[in-house]
Design a protein around this motif. Structure first.
Motif, mmCIF file in Angstrom:
data_model
loop_
_atom_site.group_PDB
_atom_site.id
_atom_site.type_symbol
_atom_site.label_atom_id
_atom_site.label_comp_id
_atom_site.label_asym_id
_atom_site.label_seq_id
_atom_site.Cartn_x
_atom_site.Cartn_y
_atom_site.Cartn_z
ATOM 1 N N VAL A 105 -1.300 9.554 3.420
ATOM 2 C CA VAL A 105 -0.033 10.279 3.331
ATOM 3 C C VAL A 105 0.190 10.647 1.871
ATOM 4 O O VAL A 105 0.226 9.766 1.002
ATOM 5 C CB VAL A 105 1.142 9.430 3.854
ATOM 6 C CG1 VAL A 105 2.473 10.115 3.558
ATOM 7 C CG2 VAL A 105 1.001 9.178 5.352
ATOM 8 N N ASP A 106 0.295 11.948 1.602
ATOM 9 C CA ASP A 106 0.530 12.446 0.237
ATOM 10 C C ASP A 106 -0.455 11.857 -0.769
ATOM 11 O O ASP A 106 -0.094 11.527 -1.911
ATOM 12 C CB ASP A 106 1.963 12.149 -0.203
ATOM 13 C CG ASP A 106 2.993 12.938 0.601
ATOM 14 O OD1 ASP A 106 2.632 13.977 1.179
ATOM 15 O OD2 ASP A 106 4.154 12.491 0.669
ATOM 16 N N GLY A 107 -1.703 11.707 -0.335
ATOM 17 C CA GLY A 107 -2.747 11.251 -1.238
ATOM 18 C C GLY A 107 -2.901 9.746 -1.344
ATOM 19 O O GLY A 107 -3.783 9.272 -2.072
ATOM 20 N N TRP A 108 -2.083 8.987 -0.611
ATOM 21 C CA TRP A 108 -2.134 7.527 -0.696
ATOM 22 C C TRP A 108 -2.659 6.934 0.607
ATOM 23 O O TRP A 108 -2.286 7.348 1.690
ATOM 24 C CB TRP A 108 -0.760 6.961 -1.067
ATOM 25 C CG TRP A 108 -0.411 7.378 -2.462
ATOM 26 C CD1 TRP A 108 0.341 8.443 -2.843
ATOM 27 C CD2 TRP A 108 -0.889 6.774 -3.663
ATOM 28 N NE1 TRP A 108 0.382 8.545 -4.209
ATOM 29 C CE2 TRP A 108 -0.366 7.537 -4.750
ATOM 30 C CE3 TRP A 108 -1.693 5.672 -3.945
ATOM 31 C CZ2 TRP A 108 -0.627 7.212 -6.075
ATOM 32 C CZ3 TRP A 108 -1.958 5.361 -5.271
ATOM 33 C CH2 TRP A 108 -1.428 6.110 -6.317
ATOM 34 N N HIS A 109 -3.525 5.929 0.474
ATOM 35 C CA HIS A 109 -4.355 5.450 1.570
ATOM 36 C C HIS A 109 -3.875 4.122 2.146
ATOM 37 O O HIS A 109 -3.292 3.289 1.438
ATOM 38 C CB HIS A 109 -5.787 5.250 1.079
ATOM 39 C CG HIS A 109 -6.482 6.514 0.708
ATOM 40 N ND1 HIS A 109 -7.596 6.982 1.366
ATOM 41 C CD2 HIS A 109 -6.230 7.436 -0.275
ATOM 42 C CE1 HIS A 109 -8.013 8.108 0.821
ATOM 43 N NE2 HIS A 109 -7.197 8.402 -0.187
ATOM 44 N N ALA A 110 -4.210 3.929 3.433
ATOM 45 C CA ALA A 110 -4.068 2.639 4.101
ATOM 46 C C ALA A 110 -5.301 2.439 4.974
ATOM 47 O O ALA A 110 -5.903 3.402 5.450
ATOM 48 C CB ALA A 110 -2.799 2.588 4.944
ATOM 49 N N ASP A 111 -5.676 1.187 5.209
ATOM 50 C CA ASP A 111 -6.899 0.845 5.932
ATOM 51 C C ASP A 111 -6.619 -0.424 6.734
ATOM 52 O O ASP A 111 -6.051 -1.389 6.200
ATOM 53 C CB ASP A 111 -8.021 0.615 4.911
ATOM 54 C CG ASP A 111 -9.396 0.469 5.524
ATOM 55 O OD1 ASP A 111 -9.543 0.627 6.749
ATOM 56 O OD2 ASP A 111 -10.338 0.176 4.756
ATOM 57 N N SER A 112 -6.984 -0.427 8.022
ATOM 58 C CA SER A 112 -6.700 -1.591 8.861
ATOM 59 C C SER A 112 -7.667 -1.629 10.033
ATOM 60 O O SER A 112 -8.164 -0.579 10.472
ATOM 61 C CB SER A 112 -5.252 -1.538 9.370
ATOM 62 O OG SER A 112 -4.908 -2.693 10.108
ATOM 63 N N ALA A 113 -7.939 -2.818 10.545
ATOM 64 C CA ALA A 113 -8.857 -2.975 11.681
ATOM 65 C C ALA A 113 -8.365 -4.088 12.590
ATOM 66 O O ALA A 113 -7.726 -5.050 12.147
ATOM 67 C CB ALA A 113 -10.265 -3.281 11.187
ATOM 68 N N GLY A 181 -5.846 2.548 -2.724
ATOM 69 C CA GLY A 181 -4.677 3.208 -3.318
ATOM 70 C C GLY A 181 -4.829 4.710 -3.250
ATOM 71 O O GLY A 181 -4.689 5.306 -2.194
ATOM 72 N N SER A 182 -5.152 5.344 -4.362
ATOM 73 C CA SER A 182 -5.367 6.781 -4.384
ATOM 74 C C SER A 182 -6.731 7.153 -3.817
ATOM 75 O O SER A 182 -7.043 8.335 -3.661
ATOM 76 C CB SER A 182 -5.222 7.324 -5.808
ATOM 77 O OG SER A 182 -6.179 6.724 -6.669
ATOM 78 N N ALA A 183 -7.540 6.154 -3.494
ATOM 79 C CA ALA A 183 -8.795 6.317 -2.754
ATOM 80 C C ALA A 183 -8.906 5.156 -1.785
ATOM 81 O O ALA A 183 -8.225 4.135 -1.927
ATOM 82 C CB ALA A 183 -9.991 6.349 -3.704
ATOM 83 N N MET A 184 -9.771 5.311 -0.783
ATOM 84 C CA MET A 184 -9.888 4.253 0.225
ATOM 85 C C MET A 184 -10.633 3.032 -0.306
ATOM 86 O O MET A 184 -10.239 1.897 -0.048
ATOM 87 C CB MET A 184 -10.590 4.785 1.478
ATOM 88 C CG MET A 184 -10.768 3.724 2.555
ATOM 89 S SD MET A 184 -11.209 4.365 4.182
ATOM 90 C CE MET A 184 -12.729 5.248 3.830
ATOM 91 N N HIS A 185 -11.716 3.256 -1.034
ATOM 92 C CA HIS A 185 -12.502 2.147 -1.565
ATOM 93 C C HIS A 185 -12.457 2.180 -3.088
ATOM 94 O O HIS A 185 -12.895 3.140 -3.709
ATOM 95 C CB HIS A 185 -13.949 2.234 -1.077
ATOM 96 C CG HIS A 185 -14.104 1.982 0.382
ATOM 97 N ND1 HIS A 185 -14.637 2.891 1.249
ATOM 98 C CD2 HIS A 185 -13.772 0.907 1.121
ATOM 99 C CE1 HIS A 185 -14.635 2.391 2.473
ATOM 100 N NE2 HIS A 185 -14.105 1.189 2.422
ATOM 101 N N MET A 186 -11.918 1.128 -3.652
ATOM 102 C CA MET A 186 -11.753 1.024 -5.095
ATOM 103 C C MET A 186 -12.061 -0.411 -5.524
ATOM 104 O O MET A 186 -12.220 -1.310 -4.682
ATOM 105 C CB MET A 186 -10.307 1.372 -5.501
ATOM 106 C CG MET A 186 -9.771 2.669 -4.920
ATOM 107 S SD MET A 186 -8.088 3.039 -5.456
ATOM 108 C CE MET A 186 -8.418 3.631 -7.117
#
Length: 277
Positions: A105-113, A181-186
Motif C-alpha cells: 500500500v503506497d509503497g509499503w510492504h507486509a508479508d504473512s503466511a 518496509g519499503s521493500a519486501m526483503h531487507m
C-alpha cells in the motif's frame, strides 16, 4: 553499523501506519484464501481469491513478478515447504497447505503466511506440527518485545520448539525471516534457531517478518526444477507461519494480525503497543 553490512531501514510512525494498512489488507486476503482452502479446490483458485481482495483495496501483490514469480501467493502442499506455485493441483482431505502472501500500500510492504490443514481427516502429527510452528512464531514475537538483539528471536523460537514433548521437529536453517518496509526483503536476516550470535540491536522503527518453518523429519531440502519450490528431501510434511512485526517506542505491533497481536501474545504475558493515528 560495520563496514559492508546491509543497511537496516528504520521507519517513521507514519510509515509504520502505512505498513499497518498493507498488513490489514493482507490479513483479509489470507482470511478469504484460507476459508476457501477445501478438498476439491485448486491452489490456483486460492491465488485468484487472494488477488481480488488486494484489488478491492487498491493494493498490489509484492509476490507477483518478484524475480519472475508468477503469482500473488506461494501455495506449498505437504512436503513442499515454501515458494510453491499455485496451480491446477486439487486439494485433498488431509493436505497440509502453506499460503504465503504479501501486499503493498503506497509503497509499503507486509508479508504473512499461514498453514491450513485441509478437510477433516487430519493426521494428528500434522496438527501438532502446525500448532507448534504457530506458537513458536508467537514465542519469537513475544521475545522480540523485550529483546535487545535480533538473535534473541531465533533463540526463543528454538527454545520453544525443542521444549515440546513428543517427536522432535526440525527447524529449517536455510530459510529465515527478514527485514521489511519499503521493500519486501531487507536486512536483517531473522534466523529461527539459536545461531550463537546476537545479531543487530533492536530499535524503534525496525520492522521484521518473523517466520519459522518446521518439518516432521530431516531439515535437508532441495529446490525443484521450477527454481522456486522448496521440498524436504525425505518427503516429510512442513509448516510455515509468519507475521510482519513493527517495533515502536512501547514495544511490538503485529501489523498483519487484525488485533495487532493481542490474542497471540497474551499467553506470553505481552501486550501489543500500536501507534495510534
Amino acid at each position: 553499523m560495520a563496514f559492508g553490512q546491509p543497511r537496516i531501514e528504520y521507519k517513521s510512525n507514519s510509515e509504520i501506519l502505512k505498513m499497518r494498512e498493507a498488513g490489514l489488507v493482507l490479513a483479509e486476503a489470507l482470511d478469504e484464501a484460507v476459508a476457501a482452502a477445501k478438498p476439491g479446490v485448486t491452489t490456483a483458485s486460492l491465488n485468484e481469491i487472494f488477488g481480488k481482495v488486494l484489488e478491492r483495496h487498491n493494493a498490489t501483490s509484492n509476490f507477483l513478478g518478484y524475480h519472475g514469480f508468477p503469482a500473488n501467493i506461494c501455495a506449498s502442499v505437504n512436503h513442499e515447504v515454501v515458494h510453491g506455485f499455485p496451480s491446477d493441483y486439487v486439494l485433498k482431505d488431509g493436505d497440509v497447505l502453506k499460503i504465503d502472501g504479501g501486499a503493498i500500500v503506497d509503497g509499503w510492504h507486509a508479508d504473512s503466511a499461514r498453514t491450513v490443514l485441509v478437510g477433516e481427516n487430519i493426521d494428528p502429527e500434522d496438527k501438532r506440527l502446525s500448532e507448534i510452528t504457530e506458537q513458536a512464531m508467537w514465542a519469537g514475537i513475544a521475545a522480540a518485545a523485550k529483546a535487545r538483539f535480533v538473535g534473541q528471536i531465533g533463540e526463543a523460537i528454538d527454545d520453544y520448539v525443542t521444549s515440546q514433548p513428543g517427536d522432535e521437529l526440525g527447524i529449517l536453517e536455510d530459510y529465515c525471516g527478514h527485514g521489511i518496509g519499503s521493500a519486501m526483503h531487507m536486512a536483517p536476516d531473522v534466523l529461527n534457531y539459536n545461531a550463537g550470535h546476537r545479531g543487530p540491536r533492536i530499535k524503534p522503527g525496525m520492522a521484521l517478518a518473523i517466520e519459522p518453518m518446521l518439518v516432521r523429519g530431516d531439515i535437508e531440502t532441495s529446490v525443484l526444477e521450477d527454481d522456486w519450490t522448496v521440498v524436504t528431501n525425505d518427503k516429510s510434511n512442513a509448516s510455515q507461519w509468519e507475521h510482519t512485526v513493527a517495533f515502536t517506542m512501547g514495544g511490538v505491533w503485529v501489523l498483519t494480525a487484525h488485533d495487532g497481536g493481542a490474542a497471540g501474545l497474551a499467553p506470553f504475558g505481552v501486550e501489543p503497543s500500536p501507534i495510534l493515528p
